[in-house]
Design a protein around this motif. Structure first.
Motif, PDB file in Angstrom:
ATOM      1  N   HIS A   1      30.437   6.110  -7.327  1.00 39.10           N
ATOM      2  CA  HIS A   1      29.726   6.998  -6.400  1.00 39.10           C
ATOM      3  C   HIS A   1      28.673   6.176  -5.654  1.00 39.10           C
ATOM      4  N   LYS A   2      27.781   6.853  -4.946  1.00 40.01           N
ATOM      5  CA  LYS A   2      26.707   6.159  -4.229  1.00 40.01           C
ATOM      6  C   LYS A   2      25.878   5.342  -5.214  1.00 40.01           C
ATOM      7  N   LEU A   3      25.485   4.140  -4.816  1.00 42.70           N
ATOM      8  CA  LEU A   3      24.773   3.255  -5.737  1.00 42.70           C
ATOM      9  C   LEU A   3      23.398   3.783  -6.111  1.00 42.70           C
ATOM     10  N   ALA A   4      22.855   4.697  -5.311  1.00 45.31           N
ATOM     11  CA  ALA A   4      21.555   5.290  -5.663  1.00 45.31           C
ATOM     12  C   ALA A   4      21.615   6.026  -6.996  1.00 45.31           C
ATOM     13  N   PHE A   5      22.803   6.452  -7.406  1.00 45.84           N
ATOM     14  CA  PHE A   5      22.950   7.194  -8.653  1.00 45.84           C
ATOM     15  C   PHE A   5      22.970   6.294  -9.894  1.00 45.84           C
ATOM     16  N   TYR A   6      22.958   4.976  -9.706  1.00 45.62           N
ATOM     17  CA  TYR A   6      23.048   4.049 -10.831  1.00 45.62           C
ATOM     18  C   TYR A   6      21.739   3.271 -10.993  1.00 45.62           C
ATOM     19  N   SER A   7      21.396   2.996 -12.241  1.00 51.42           N
ATOM     20  CA  SER A   7      20.191   2.213 -12.511  1.00 51.42           C
ATOM     21  C   SER A   7      20.368   0.784 -11.995  1.00 51.42           C
ATOM     22  N   GLU A   8      19.248   0.070 -11.881  1.00 50.01           N
ATOM     23  CA  GLU A   8      19.284  -1.291 -11.341  1.00 50.01           C
ATOM     24  C   GLU A   8      20.050  -2.257 -12.241  1.00 50.01           C
ATOM     25  N   ASN A   9      20.157  -1.944 -13.524  1.00 43.11           N
ATOM     26  CA  ASN A   9      20.879  -2.846 -14.438  1.00 43.11           C
ATOM     27  C   ASN A   9      22.243  -2.287 -14.850  1.00 43.11           C
TER      28      ASN A   9
END
Length: 306
Positions: free
Chosen positions: A85-93
């Motif tokens: 999905h959109k990368l905003a939904f994933y943590s930085e690590n």
């Protein structure tokens, strides 16, 4: 799966999402009560619904085992998603940011061929259940095919070529869907295995919709009962224009449900049965034929998934 087994199908919903990155971005993206989600699906079935494509991919708070249990207990077909999905939904690590293309493709293929991972949100150590994914999710944002997004799209194209499973793409406002389609076709993805979603709210220029459809892909329209964007009559105008232009074999529809749109979670919501109970009668009142509705809701999903 044939047309009788598939039945009436809504092609982009969200039934169960656990708390996590999605919910932190938007509190409506948490539907983690099995009983409530199950009751919503039962109401959909009572009104004539038979199949749902759930669009929440792995590593993004998808509740795979919950979807499997709902399907088993209601008798409604649920086609689950792998992909991203959109990368905003994933943590930085999060692993999705750091794995190589081949490693990402292997995860997506594994979920389609062997079974879904129950929880890849925080790492790679997750139980794998027998139920398999049946569609690949992807997302296009305003940065389009930047280096990090091209890696992700390359991986889903590899997975689709290997498994023959369709790719469903979330299209964000301000992105370049025509550029993405050109890229996917260069990756040898068959047009009839590509769905672009949300064009009815992401792109007001209907000539762009027609240009995409001319390439042979599916467009899935889901700004139905979403009055902060436009009215149902505006939605019907978009659908009518595509039908009148000869694209009735390439249109799909759905609601793109969130917590705020499921009645078991919020009493004044439209509910998962809104298309069956409210939208289809208005389609008919405005000149869309029963045969065209049959294609949008039954025949076209079968052709996509066969």
């Amino acid at each position: 799966m044939n047309s009788e087994e598939l039945g009436f199908c809504q092609c982009h919903e969200h039934l169960m999402i656990r708390k996590g990155g999605s919910c932190r971005i938007n509190t409506a993206l948490c539907m983690d009560d099995f009983s409530k989600s199950k009751r919503e699906v039962l109401r959909y079935k009572e009104k004539g619904g038979q199949t749902i494509i759930d669009a929440q991919p792995c590593g993004c708070n998808r509740m795979a085992a919950g979807l499997c249990r709902i399907s088993e207990q209601t008798g409604v077909n649920i086609i689950a998603s792998t992909g991203f999905h959109k990368l905003a939904f994933y943590s930085e690590n999060h692993w999705i940011r750091f794995l190589r293309e081949d490693q990402l493709a292997d995860i997506f293929i594994n979920e389609i061929v062997c079974g879904m991972f129950e929880n890849l949100d925080d790492g790679m150590d997750s139980e794998q259940i027998p139920a398999r994914a049946g569609i690949i999710k992807a997302a296009l944002e305003g940065e389009n095919l930047s280096m990090r997004y091209e890696k992700l799209f390359y991986s889903v194209c590899c997975a689709s070529r290997e498994t023959k499973v369709p790719i469903m793409v979330h299209i964000e406002t301000g992105s370049n869907p025509m550029g993405l389609l050109s890229y996917m076709l260069r990756q040898c993805i068959e047009p009839n295995k590509i769905i672009f979603c949300h064009m009815d709210r992401a792109e007001p220029d209907l000539s762009v919709h027609k240009s995409l459809l001319e390439q042979g892909i599916f467009l899935e329209y889901d700004t139905i009962g979403r009055f902060k964007y436009h009215s149902d009559l505006d939605e019907i105008h978009i659908i009518r224009e595509m039908l009148d232009a000869g694209f009735e074999d390439q249109i799909l529809f759905s609601l793109d449900t969130t917590r705020e749109r499921l009645r078991t979670y919020q009493e004044d919501a439209v509910g998962l049965d809104y298309i069956l109970c409210s939208f289809i009668p208005v389609m008919k009142e405005n000149g869309i034929t029963s045969g065209q509705i049959e294609k949008i809701s039954r025949s076209n999903p079968v052709r996509l998934l066969e």
